[in-house]
Design an enzyme around this catalytic site. Structure first.
Site, PDB file in Angstrom:
ATOM      1  CG  ASP A 116      -2.320  -0.342   0.964  1.00  0.00           C
ATOM      2  OD1 ASP A 116      -2.916   0.284   0.070  1.00  0.00           O
ATOM      3  OD2 ASP A 116      -2.845  -1.247   1.616  1.00  0.00           O
ATOM      4  CG  ASP A 339     -11.973  -0.656   3.705  1.00  0.00           C
ATOM      5  OD1 ASP A 339     -11.552  -0.592   4.867  1.00  0.00           O
ATOM      6  OD2 ASP A 339     -11.414  -0.078   2.751  1.00  0.00           O
TER       7      ASP A 339
END
Length: 647
Positions: A116, A339
């Protein structure tokens, strides 16, 4: 037949894309949420050494690459998506040598590593922002500081709302306001400042020099804001993400940033890639992120949020393929991420949810392009829906509707060269959701039970992705005021519970002691050890599917077997707006509630109905998510199932 009887010997052991060097065009990439994957030191939190120790599982599973969520120095206000030092590993997860050894170990197993990068905002404890708070005018120019409106500047500079609820502005002691589209601990950078672009080019080079193979770009659609930061003129703005143009997302200026990053990635060679976690109002706008001179992939959150409905599935698949084909890019497919509510639960939970999740996995892996798996989905893990309030760590939970005035949780001591001594870190540990992510937790894979979905969410994309509503033109509920989502009150801790590896009791081999979020009783039967060798297990289904995906020439790469394939049955109706595709994918006629498409030498059937369906056998069955009955001429497809056929 079931997946245990599959024994197809086919020619190729690698895809066309892999053989040509464009490995990413049909790669299967496995998301590791580092904190919850494997704990090596007994502190109850996953770390880089733990990930390294479990890489053989991923190699045996058959994936091509691993994507790691942030492990940089961070106060953990948003699970590491608030970065204080982009070039150092947080001691919570290890050190730089651990990162180096992990990359080397992965490469030795034939796995690529994607990490990321978080370019939209920094941590409030980043040296730049600390200097900005101290009044350094040069440092403030790297962020969005503005005077307030109204008497004495007491009102925010505009009406923008934070994705996590409340205003997107916080006032500092000298009266100025700074912009944060997410938490106040995550101030947005001003990408019009040349030092910002130069710093991130340096950060990318640092990790590329270490040997990583690419970057998943957090909030890739958010770095550029509309000139003048204009008002939006309405509230519940998080529900508009991915559905309507917004002055803080998907501005045209982001594309020049991504072009510059593509040039940097290409300069390294070796197939280094960039993956956009991007929300856009249309599939066509999303496709702009993957033009030939921009990024290699963009998350397809529409597929993640698609309900268990054949018409909706076909629409999402068609529109996704059409948009990316127009720019020569592959489509990505994803069902879960860190998420969103896990898709076993979104699809109804229990036996029905698991059956649909298994079928959806085979559908996803049969489609042209690249697929993303979220850790634990290969085990059929459900959402943990009953976490006590006191253990939840998602920052949205502390700022959301249920506890709007909740006191912050205990702070974790921080370390690292860029954290000021004596500066107390902000509480919280859960990683950032994508716009619409928790709203998409309501997204319904089961139209009978689920609430309507909407963005902030969408990687649910849900980006983790942060994931997107189905269809993307419909606004969903406000994440702050929406009804509680099925499974986890619309929040994200329930999908982040640490994995079960072995044993009959917690922590199920996750680490030497406990785990940072409690694992449910009864997960022993879902562990890697328990499912390995069981021909009926979800783990062995995934292993078989990934092996066949590599072996069958018509699967994988979008370019595989170019040209239309007649296949069995009639062609798709003349009024169908899409297809056949360069991948050779072609829809065929099928009974109501059934999807049937062919690719060269291959067919896929999906029965979405609650009962069995009979139809002519498309070919020879090679893999199925549930037992199928066939005499070679006709087949009886089980309810909520997917079957692969060799032609």
């Amino acid at each position: 037949m079931t997946h245990d009887s599959t024994a197809v010997q086919l020619a190729s052991s690698s895809s066309n894309a892999t053989a040509s060097g464009a490995w990413w065009r049909d790669a299967v990439i496995y998301q590791v949420y580092v904190r919850s994957f494997a704990d090596s030191d007994g502190d109850g939190i996953g770390d880089l050494r733990g990930v390294r120790s479990r890489l053989p599982h991923l190699a045996r599973l058959g994936v091509d690459a691993v994507w790691l969520t942030p492990f940089y120095v961070s106060p953990q206000a948003d699970g590491g998506y608030d970065v204080a030092d982009y070039r150092a590993v947080d001691p919570l997860f290890g050190d730089l040598s651990d990162a180096d050894e992990l990359v080397r170990a992965a490469h030795a197993l034939g796995l690529r590593v994607i990490v990321d990068v978080v370019p939209n905002h920094t941590s409030e404890q980043h040296p730049w922002f600390r200097a900005a708070l101290a009044g350094d005018p040069g440092a403030r120019e790297r962020y969005h500081f503005r005077p307030g409106r109204g008497p004495d500047g007491a009102e925010p500079p505009n009406d923008w709302e934070s994705i996590f609820g409340g205003p997107a502005w916080t006032r500092v002691t000298d009266g100025a306001w700074y912009l944060h589209l997410f938490a106040p601990e995550q101030p947005d950078l001003d990408w019009d400042h040349p030092e910002v672009a130069a710093e991130f080019a340096s950060v990318l080079r640092f990790w590329l020099d270490l040997g990583i193979d690419g970057f998943r770009i957090d909030v890739a659609h958010g770095m550029v804001k509309a000139p003048g930061l204009p008002d939006i003129g309405r509230g519940a703005q998080a529900t508009l993400i991915g559905t309507e143009p917004l002055p803080f997302f998907d501005q045209d200026g982001v594309h020049e940033i991504h072009r510059s990053w593509r040039r940097l990635l290409d300069s390294y060679g070796g197939g280094r890639i960039g993956v956009a976690e991007a929300w856009a109002p249309t599939s066509e706008r999303l496709a702009l992120y993957v033009r030939p001179d921009e990024l290699h992939q963009a998350f397809n959150f529409r597929f993640l949020n698609c309900p268990w409905d054949p018409d909706a599935m076909r629409t999402v698949i068609d529109e996704s393929l059409a948009a990316t084909t127009a720019v020569g890019a592959p489509t990505t497919w994803v069902l879960s991420n860190h998420d969103v509510v896990r898709h076993v639960t979104r699809y109804g939970g229990g036996a029905r949810g698991l059956a649909r999740a298994r079928a959806a996995a085979l559908l996803m892996l049969a489609l042209p392009g690249s697929a993303y798996l979220y850790q634990g989905e290969e085990l059929g893990l459900p959402e943990v829906a009953d976490l006590p309030d006191q253990v939840r760590q998602d920052p949205a939970f502390r700022r959301g509707r249920r506890q709007p005035c909740a006191a912050p949780g205990p702070a974790r001591p921080t370390a690292g060269p860029d954290l000021a001594a004596g500066t107390a870190p902000r509480p919280g540990t859960a990683p950032q959701a994508a716009p619409g992510a928790w709203a998409s937790a309501c997204a319904a894979a089961d139209p009978e039970t689920a609430a309507p979905a909407g963005p902030r969410g969408g990687t649910a994309p849900a980006p983790g992705t942060r994931p997107e509503a189905t269809p993307p033109t419909g606004a969903g509920p406000d994440p702050v005021t929406a009804p509680e989502a099925e499974g986890q009150d619309g929040l994200r801790d329930g999908c982040r519970v640490p994995l079960p590896w072995s044993g009959s009791e917690p922590p199920y081999g996750f680490g030497p002691t406990g785990s940072w979020l409690p694992q449910p009783a009864g997960w022993g039967g879902l562990s890697v050890a328990a499912q390995t060798g069981d021909p009926h297990s979800t783990l062995e289904l995934y292993r078989a599917a990934l092996e066949l995906r590599r072996a069958m020439p018509g699967l994988g790469a979008p370019e595989a077997g170019t040209g239309p394939e007649p296949g069995p049955g009639a062609d798709a109706p003349a009024e169908a707006p899409y297809g056949p595709y360069p991948s050779g994918m072609r829809w065929q006629s099928a009974p109501e509630g059934v999807l049937l498409f062919t690719r060269p030498g291959f067919a896929c059937t999906v029965n979405t109905r609650p009962g069995p369906v009979e139809l002519p056998a498309p070919g020879r069955p090679v893999l199925s998510s549930a037992p199928v009955e066939t005499d070679g001429r006709t087949v009886r497809l089980p309810p909520d199932s997917c079957t692969w056929w060799s032609l």
